[in-house]
Design an enzyme around this catalytic site. Structure first.
Site, short mmCIF file in Angstrom:
data_model
loop_
_atom_site.label_atom_id
_atom_site.label_comp_id
_atom_site.label_asym_id
_atom_site.label_seq_id
_atom_site.Cartn_x
_atom_site.Cartn_y
_atom_site.Cartn_z
N GLY A 11 46.75 -56.86 4.78
CA GLY A 11 46.04 -57.91 4.08
C GLY A 11 44.95 -57.32 3.21
N GLY A 13 43.12 -57.61 0.57
CA GLY A 13 42.44 -58.36 -0.48
C GLY A 13 41.05 -57.79 -0.67
N LYS A 190 27.99 -64.57 14.19
CA LYS A 190 28.46 -64.76 12.81
C LYS A 190 28.78 -66.22 12.52
CE LYS A 190 31.29 -63.01 9.11
NZ LYS A 190 32.39 -62.13 8.65
#
Length: 312
Positions: A11, A13, A190
């Site tokens: 992934g 990105g 988070k």
């Protein structure tokens, strides 16, 4: 991990491209699995504009793939998929695993490590939180705006030699990285930021600075954060006092930052609603914690995403 360890980024990105790129920049053997960006990166390479120093790779210096079956087995699989793609775990990760491969997910939200452990065994799995302001400007071009710290830990327990080695690898590659004694603590910490700024950013189409530009905005963000903190405590995770004020103060330094869910809304991509909003909400409901603001943001996000209304 050692300098000779083979690292697969699944992934690649903005987040995967940045962190994988930093590791490759510092001599690590990094292999990137791309999907929509593959042809552009194959032609133009990878360019990162970073507040910590720009770097780039021409195509011939990159190990990129559009098919996981063409990739070598990895010592470390770095999972940076959107959580909306978690149904592809089996097909994208299984071919990369050997007996002692480790899996580190840097995805948003709750539940990612648990699902990876169900599929591949808990002994393999680590989780990490990437505290970073980053956007993909176009295929193969990443803008690292601010921050960048990773905090990681073992799914099955506290600090370990393996987690320490991975953290040392990142620290030696211009990425500040810390090992957590309790991964759950990091996840909920988070979420205190992600739920208001990703959630409200998406449903209101507001940047972070817009959300806290008024007293009413600060109050709404603070109330959402308080709901998340109460849910974390009900789940057995004690977050520090003064966290709300600290998070808002840190967010002021980001300027007009668009959260990932706001960007996904703009570009028409599915938003990470369940991982960031839905799973924490389910924890709150099971623990009997009232979270009316989170309930409202979750319902609105699902409408925007074209989903059926959430069950009461």
């Amino acid at each position: 991990m050692t300098q000779n360890s083979l690292i697969a980024v699944v992934g690649a990105g903005s987040v995967g491209g940045y962190y994988g790129g930093r590791l490759a920049e510092h001599g690590h053997d990094v292999h990137f699995l791309l999907r929509s960006d593959y042809q552009a990166v194959r032609r133009e390479g990878l360019q990162v504009r970073s507040c910590h120093g720009d770097f780039s790779f021409p195509p011939e210096k990159l190990r990129i793939y559009d098919d996981v079956r063409k990739m070598p087995k990895a010592d470390l699989v770095l999972v940076t998929l959107k959580a909306t793609s978690n149904d592809a775990y089996e097909s994208l990760i299984r071919p990369l695993l050997k007996e002692d491969s480790a899996i580190l997910t840097l995805q948003n939200g709750l539940g990612n490590e648990r699902r990876l452990a169900e599929l591949f065994g808990g002994r393999r799995v680590l989780g990490g939180m990437a505290f970073v302001c980053i956007n993909r400007l176009k295929p193969g071009v990443i803008h690292h705006i601010d921050h960048g710290t990773i905090r990681l830990g073992e799914f099955d327990g506290g600090p370990s030699p393996r987690a320490t080695r991975i953290a040392e690898m990142f620290n030696a590659s211009k990425v500040k990285c810390e090992v957590l004694p309790d991964l759950r603590y990091g996840r909920w910490l988070k979420l205190v930021w992600n739920i208001p700024f990703n959630g409200l950013g998406a449903v209101m189409d507001c940047t972070t600075d817009q959300l806290i530009a008024t007293e009413a905005g600060v109050r709404l963000v603070s109330e959402l954060m308080a709901e998340v903190i109460a849910t974390a405590r009900a789940a057995g995770v004690q977050l520090p006092d003064g966290l709300v004020e600290k998070q808002i103060e840190q967010t002021l330094s980001m300027g007009a930052y668009k959260s990932s869910m706001q960007v996904d809304r703009e570009t028409g991509r599915p938003m990470e609603i369940e991982a960031i909003l839905g799973e924490p909400l389910r924890v709150a409901r099971e623990a009997g914690v009232r979270t009316p603001r989170l309930e409202a943001v979750y319902a609105m996000a699902r409408v925007l995403n074209g989903d059926d209304p959430p069950a009461a």
